[in-house]
Design a protein around this motif. Structure first.
Motif, PDB file in Angstrom:
ATOM      1  N   ASN A  91       0.813  -1.210  -0.026  1.00  0.00           N
ATOM      2  CA  ASN A  91      -0.103   0.111  -0.046  1.00  0.00           C
ATOM      3  C   ASN A  91       0.886   1.471  -0.051  1.00  0.00           C
ATOM      4  OD1 ASN A  91       1.086  -0.450   2.491  1.00  0.00           O
ATOM      5  ND2 ASN A  91      -0.921  -0.013   3.586  1.00  0.00           N
ATOM      6  N   GLU A  92       2.154   1.043  -0.236  1.00  0.00           N
ATOM      7  CA  GLU A  92       3.159   2.206  -0.340  1.00  0.00           C
ATOM      8  C   GLU A  92       4.014   2.209  -1.603  1.00  0.00           C
ATOM      9  OE1 GLU A  92       5.406   2.580   3.279  1.00  0.00           O
ATOM     10  OE2 GLU A  92       3.670   2.833   4.588  1.00  0.00           O
ATOM     11  N   ASP A  93       4.402   3.510  -1.855  1.00  0.00           N
ATOM     12  CA  ASP A  93       5.266   3.692  -3.043  1.00  0.00           C
ATOM     13  C   ASP A  93       6.737   3.390  -2.468  1.00  0.00           C
ATOM     14  OD1 ASP A  93       5.948   4.738  -5.675  1.00  0.00           O
ATOM     15  OD2 ASP A  93       7.402   5.773  -4.218  1.00  0.00           O
ATOM     16  N   LEU A  94       7.686   2.651  -3.314  1.00  0.00           N
ATOM     17  CA  LEU A  94       8.777   2.085  -2.878  1.00  0.00           C
ATOM     18  C   LEU A  94       9.543   3.545  -2.387  1.00  0.00           C
ATOM     19  CD1 LEU A  94      10.700  -0.490  -2.800  1.00  0.00           C
ATOM     20  CD2 LEU A  94      11.353   0.049  -5.360  1.00  0.00           C
ATOM     21  N   ASP A  95       9.612   4.440  -2.945  1.00  0.00           N
ATOM     22  CA  ASP A  95      10.396   5.434  -2.633  1.00  0.00           C
ATOM     23  C   ASP A  95      10.078   6.016  -1.184  1.00  0.00           C
ATOM     24  OD1 ASP A  95      12.053   5.786  -4.753  1.00  0.00           O
ATOM     25  OD2 ASP A  95      10.751   7.359  -5.778  1.00  0.00           O
ATOM     26  N   GLU A  96       8.849   5.901  -0.594  1.00  0.00           N
ATOM     27  CA  GLU A  96       8.429   6.037   0.578  1.00  0.00           C
ATOM     28  C   GLU A  96       9.073   5.102   1.798  1.00  0.00           C
ATOM     29  OE1 GLU A  96       4.297   5.962   0.882  1.00  0.00           O
ATOM     30  OE2 GLU A  96       3.783   7.902  -0.606  1.00  0.00           O
ATOM     31  N   GLY A  97       9.350   3.996   1.153  1.00  0.00           N
ATOM     32  CA  GLY A  97       9.807   2.781   2.137  1.00  0.00           C
ATOM     33  C   GLY A  97      11.245   3.177   2.107  1.00  0.00           C
ATOM     34  N   ILE A  98      12.000   3.479   1.029  1.00  0.00           N
ATOM     35  CA  ILE A  98      13.469   3.986   1.252  1.00  0.00           C
ATOM     36  C   ILE A  98      13.683   5.090   2.013  1.00  0.00           C
ATOM     37  CG2 ILE A  98      15.310   4.494  -0.219  1.00  0.00           C
ATOM     38  CD1 ILE A  98      14.197   2.911  -2.566  1.00  0.00           C
ATOM     39  N   ALA A  99      12.753   6.210   1.740  1.00  0.00           N
ATOM     40  CA  ALA A  99      12.844   7.397   2.642  1.00  0.00           C
ATOM     41  C   ALA A  99      12.586   6.974   4.149  1.00  0.00           C
ATOM     42  CB  ALA A  99      11.811   8.370   2.340  1.00  0.00           C
ATOM     43  N   ALA A 100      11.651   6.093   4.302  1.00  0.00           N
ATOM     44  CA  ALA A 100      11.755   5.742   5.724  1.00  0.00           C
ATOM     45  C   ALA A 100      12.857   4.966   6.422  1.00  0.00           C
ATOM     46  CB  ALA A 100      10.449   4.768   5.887  1.00  0.00           C
ATOM     47  N   LEU A 101      13.516   3.995   5.622  1.00  0.00           N
ATOM     48  CA  LEU A 101      14.595   3.727   5.855  1.00  0.00           C
ATOM     49  C   LEU A 101      15.625   4.645   5.977  1.00  0.00           C
ATOM     50  CD1 LEU A 101      16.092   0.773   6.472  1.00  0.00           C
ATOM     51  CD2 LEU A 101      16.472   0.714   4.062  1.00  0.00           C
ATOM     52  N   GLU A 102      15.874   5.613   5.224  1.00  0.00           N
ATOM     53  CA  GLU A 102      16.943   6.666   5.495  1.00  0.00           C
ATOM     54  C   GLU A 102      16.823   7.479   6.865  1.00  0.00           C
ATOM     55  OE1 GLU A 102      16.160   9.289   2.053  1.00  0.00           O
ATOM     56  OE2 GLU A 102      17.870   8.295   1.023  1.00  0.00           O
ATOM     57  N   ARG A 103      15.507   7.626   7.253  1.00  0.00           N
ATOM     58  CA  ARG A 103      15.105   8.202   8.440  1.00  0.00           C
ATOM     59  C   ARG A 103      15.624   7.334   9.460  1.00  0.00           C
ATOM     60  NH1 ARG A 103      10.525   9.783   5.629  1.00  0.00           N
ATOM     61  NH2 ARG A 103       9.386   8.171   6.435  1.00  0.00           N
ATOM     62  N   ALA A 104      15.491   6.291   9.412  1.00  0.00           N
ATOM     63  CA  ALA A 104      15.797   5.139  10.795  1.00  0.00           C
ATOM     64  C   ALA A 104      17.072   5.103  10.908  1.00  0.00           C
ATOM     65  CB  ALA A 104      15.026   3.796  10.265  1.00  0.00           C
ATOM     66  N   LEU A 105      17.821   4.891   9.462  1.00  0.00           N
ATOM     67  CA  LEU A 105      19.324   4.872   9.598  1.00  0.00           C
ATOM     68  C   LEU A 105      19.939   6.058  10.299  1.00  0.00           C
ATOM     69  CD1 LEU A 105      21.900   3.190   8.872  1.00  0.00           C
ATOM     70  CD2 LEU A 105      21.701   4.490   6.488  1.00  0.00           C
ATOM     71  N   ALA A 106      19.519   7.428   9.911  1.00  0.00           N
ATOM     72  CA  ALA A 106      19.814   8.713  10.567  1.00  0.00           C
ATOM     73  C   ALA A 106      19.801   8.602  12.069  1.00  0.00           C
ATOM     74  CB  ALA A 106      18.976   9.801  10.028  1.00  0.00           C
ATOM     75  N   GLY A 107      18.894   7.869  12.420  1.00  0.00           N
ATOM     76  CA  GLY A 107      18.767   7.901  14.115  1.00  0.00           C
ATOM     77  C   GLY A 107      19.286   6.643  14.663  1.00  0.00           C
ATOM     78  N   ALA A 108      19.606   5.770  13.800  1.00  0.00           N
ATOM     79  CA  ALA A 108      20.307   4.497  14.362  1.00  0.00           C
ATOM     80  C   ALA A 108      21.761   4.579  14.738  1.00  0.00           C
ATOM     81  CB  ALA A 108      19.940   3.356  13.351  1.00  0.00           C
ATOM     82  N   THR A 109      21.898   4.268  15.983  1.00  0.00           N
ATOM     83  CA  THR A 109      23.575   4.385  16.486  1.00  0.00           C
ATOM     84  C   THR A 109      23.894   3.025  17.124  1.00  0.00           C
ATOM     85  OG1 THR A 109      22.855   5.299  18.473  1.00  0.00           O
ATOM     86  CG2 THR A 109      23.338   6.915  16.786  1.00  0.00           C
ATOM     87  N   GLY A 110      25.173   3.044  17.241  1.00  0.00           N
ATOM     88  CA  GLY A 110      25.658   1.571  17.773  1.00  0.00           C
ATOM     89  C   GLY A 110      26.393   0.984  16.772  1.00  0.00           C
ATOM     90  N   GLY A 111      26.780  -0.332  17.336  1.00  0.00           N
ATOM     91  CA  GLY A 111      27.489  -1.160  16.403  1.00  0.00           C
ATOM     92  C   GLY A 111      26.825  -1.726  15.234  1.00  0.00           C
ATOM     93  N   PRO A 112      27.235  -2.284  14.286  1.00  0.00           N
ATOM     94  CA  PRO A 112      26.637  -2.821  12.826  1.00  0.00           C
ATOM     95  C   PRO A 112      25.494  -4.031  13.421  1.00  0.00           C
ATOM     96  CG  PRO A 112      28.646  -3.786  13.186  1.00  0.00           C
ATOM     97  CD  PRO A 112      28.731  -2.694  14.107  1.00  0.00           C
ATOM     98  N   GLN A 113      25.561  -4.672  14.320  1.00  0.00           N
ATOM     99  CA  GLN A 113      24.545  -5.490  14.638  1.00  0.00           C
ATOM    100  C   GLN A 113      23.262  -4.775  15.095  1.00  0.00           C
ATOM    101  OE1 GLN A 113      24.272  -8.808  13.639  1.00  0.00           O
ATOM    102  NE2 GLN A 113      22.369  -8.232  14.127  1.00  0.00           N
ATOM    103  N   VAL A 114      23.544  -3.854  16.101  1.00  0.00           N
ATOM    104  CA  VAL A 114      22.608  -3.075  16.706  1.00  0.00           C
ATOM    105  C   VAL A 114      21.895  -2.274  15.743  1.00  0.00           C
ATOM    106  CG1 VAL A 114      22.168  -1.181  18.226  1.00  0.00           C
ATOM    107  CG2 VAL A 114      23.856  -2.875  19.022  1.00  0.00           C
ATOM    108  N   VAL A 115      22.659  -1.672  14.745  1.00  0.00           N
ATOM    109  CA  VAL A 115      21.943  -0.899  13.751  1.00  0.00           C
ATOM    110  C   VAL A 115      21.102  -1.677  12.976  1.00  0.00           C
ATOM    111  CG1 VAL A 115      22.355   0.222  11.499  1.00  0.00           C
ATOM    112  CG2 VAL A 115      23.668   0.987  13.507  1.00  0.00           C
ATOM    113  N   CYS A 116      21.615  -3.005  12.655  1.00  0.00           N
ATOM    114  CA  CYS A 116      20.834  -3.955  11.614  1.00  0.00           C
ATOM    115  C   CYS A 116      19.773  -4.219  12.424  1.00  0.00           C
ATOM    116  CB  CYS A 116      21.579  -5.356  11.689  1.00  0.00           C
ATOM    117  SG  CYS A 116      21.375  -6.208  10.229  1.00  0.00           S
ATOM    118  N   ASP A 117      19.577  -4.472  13.738  1.00  0.00           N
ATOM    119  CA  ASP A 117      18.315  -4.962  14.341  1.00  0.00           C
ATOM    120  C   ASP A 117      17.201  -3.680  14.555  1.00  0.00           C
ATOM    121  OD1 ASP A 117      19.599  -7.464  14.871  1.00  0.00           O
ATOM    122  OD2 ASP A 117      20.091  -6.802  16.891  1.00  0.00           O
ATOM    123  N   ARG A 118      18.003  -2.456  14.576  1.00  0.00           N
ATOM    124  CA  ARG A 118      16.865  -1.372  14.980  1.00  0.00           C
ATOM    125  C   ARG A 118      16.089  -1.164  13.383  1.00  0.00           C
ATOM    126  NH1 ARG A 118      20.220   2.963  18.432  1.00  0.00           N
ATOM    127  NH2 ARG A 118      20.075   1.891  20.371  1.00  0.00           N
TER     128      ARG A 118
END
Length: 549
Positions: free
Chosen positions: A360-387
């Protein structure tokens, strides 16, 4: 209760007036008869009349049908009738008793509220394949019936046990196939990621839910030697064992092509041809990237895959959108490589469409949401992965496979930073370049406080690589020494693109021993062509582990 009156309203029964047509045969007249004599004789025989539906004994009919029939009356659903099949399945039932106590099988199946609903709405309702207390499965149809001022519900149950068992066998077979595909998928994925010196990596794979067949998502981390690392992620279109098998073939091919140390776009070009050979109808997407700590960049190529996301040390996220070619297996496309900065403190994310694609969403919206999540995801790579997985709402019932690969280039300072050092020398001049390179290497290795044996081996390897470049290469030439917490790397670049190879030198040969010496004393060696033309030849030595480690 007048059951005959109730029967007039049973579903499927239409009251018809009994109309009988008398068939008479006219006297045989020569030349005028349209009915043969034999036919006429049959029509004049006495044939017993066929009774109309209204004249059938309804109770006798219902008692003989193999389906379960019950008739209940009134708001408390008092039993008016149960047929022989119902009695055989659940035992005799007292007439006139309320259904809640007298028909426990209907209460166990949750049909009593349905009877109330049918009585209120005067509309039939059906529930499919309910397993009754007798162990068999039935499809129940509840139909309202009325006569005068009385209202009731006719319960009609069809035994669908065979169908239910066949459906369950099919579901069990699908579960086994899915488990096989998941097992194959997981066995073909890396059981443990390689650990580069300069990067910290983590990955995760989530198969789709039980209603979704396993796809062909995959990832890999490949150390290329000389401090360089290849990272790859892909998605084979399709589901099930076939997609997982194709994925395994592509992943194996990527590891083989990566050992050639080719640029990313050339690796994808080879994969494209292989994908067409495996199955011309099988399409796959792939992103292949190489990290070189000397350059501080991620060089990549994409075959129809989603863009790599990179967050710099300041928290700014950017997409590596271009260049992107068509998926693997399409053929006829010349892929090209691009690059994106990946300096100390940066994080890069490679992922498949299951993480960002929603119906029910455009693909660009999903990528944009992932960008926002990555901008606020700190910690090691496994922590970032899980978040990132949690932020995308991935659950065990997710409708698609999800693969995520996270890599970080740590910003090392203090004592840890002392373990990662670089030194470079431009090789100018003629024959004096070799002794100058040996003196430079000796001074650098001494300042890095290497043991005497490693110091001497490093100077010898430098001498042989520089001599090989001076003899067979062309300017510009450069010597680079690099140390990590695990190894010493020596690399010489020049402007000639002819790659050296190890060969056996004859006793009378004056050349051909340099690479053989390097291959003997070093832990590993290799060569590759550089993007701007020319080549790089490198070797590496493993550092001794600190005492007590």
């Amino acid at each position: 209760m007048n059951f005959t009156r109730w029967s007039a309203r049973l579903p499927g029964t239409q009251r018809r007036a009994a109309a009988r047509t008398e068939h008479t045969v006219s006297p045989d007249r020569r030349g005028e008869s349209s009915v043969p004599a034999a036919r006429a004789e049959r029509l004049t025989d006495d044939v017993p009349p066929v009774p109309a539906v209204d004249e059938l004994a309804v109770r006798e009919v219902l008692d003989r049908v193999p389906c379960l029939v019950a008739l209940v009356h009134g708001p408390d659903h008092r039993i008016a009738y149960v047929n022989d099949a119902y009695t055989a399945a659940f035992g005799p039932r007292p007439l006139g008793a309320p259904a809640r106590g007298a028909l426990p099988e209907l209460e166990a199946l949750g049909l009593l509220p349905l009877l109330d609903q049918v009585l209120r709405s005067s509309k039939p309702r059906t529930v499919k394949s309910r397993k009754a207390p007798d162990g068999r499965s039935y499809t129940f149809t509840c139909t309202p019936v009325t006569e005068g001022g009385g209202r009731g519900v006719l319960v009609f149950a069809t035994d669908v046990t065979d169908h239910a068992e066949a459906a369950e066998r099919l579901r069990a077979s699908e579960r086994r196939q899915r488990e096989t595909a998941v097992t194959l998928q997981r066995s073909l994925l890396p059981q443990g990621l390689e650990e580069p010196d300069d990067l910290r990596v983590a990955a995760t794979y989530h198969p789709g839910g039980t209603e979704a067949a396993v796809g062909g998502d995959w990832y890999d981390v490949i150390t290329l030697g000389g401090g360089r690392t290849a990272l790859v992620i892909g998605d084979v279109m399709g589901r099930g064992v076939r997609a997982a098998a194709v994925m395994g073939q592509l992943r194996t091919a990527v590891r083989a092509y990566a050992r050639l140390d080719l640029p990313p776009h050339e690796v994808l070009q080879l994969l494209d041809g292989l994908a067409m050979e495996i199955d011309a109808n099988q399409i796959a997407t792939c992103a292949y990237a190489i990290h070189d700590p000397n350059e501080g960049r991620l060089v990549y190529a994409s075959a129809g895959h989603l863009p790599i996301l990179v967050r710099d040390e300041n928290g700014t996220v950017r997409r590596a959108d271009e260049p992107t070619g068509p998926p693997l297996g399409t053929g006829g496309w010349m892929h090209s490589s691009g690059s994106v900065p990946l300096g100390p403190g940066s994080t890069a994310v490679l992922y498949t469409d299951g993480l960002v694609e929603r119906r029910n969403e455009d693909l660009d919206e999903g990528i944009a949401a992932l960008e926002r999540a990555l901008a606020g995801a700190t910690g090691g790579p496994q922590v970032v992965c899980d978040r990132l997985v949690r932020s995308a709402g991935v659950t065990p019932d997710h409708d698609d496979d999800v693969a995520v690969l996270v890599l970080q280039h740590p910003a090392r300072k203090g004592a840890e930073g002392e373990l990662f050092r670089n030194a470079a020398l431009e090789l100018l001049g003629g024959v004096e370049a070799a002794p100058r390179a040996r003196a430079f290497a000796s001074g650098v290795l001494t300042s890095w406080r290497f043991p005497a044996e490693l110091h001497d081996l490093g100077v010898l390897a430098t001498s042989e690589l520089v001599a090989n470049s001076l003899q067979h290469g062309t300017p510009p030439m450069r010597l680079r020494l690099r140390r990590t917490d695990r190894r010493l790397i020596i690399e010489v670049t020049d402007g000639d693109d002819h790659l050296p190879r190890r060969r056996r030198a004859e006793p009378g040969d004056e050349s051909g021993r340099g690479i053989a010496i390097v291959a003997t004393i070093a832990s590993g060696w290799g060569s590759r062509r550089t993007p701007g033309g020319g080549k790089a030849v490198w070797c590496e030595f493993l550092l001794p582990k600190p005492a007590g480690s």
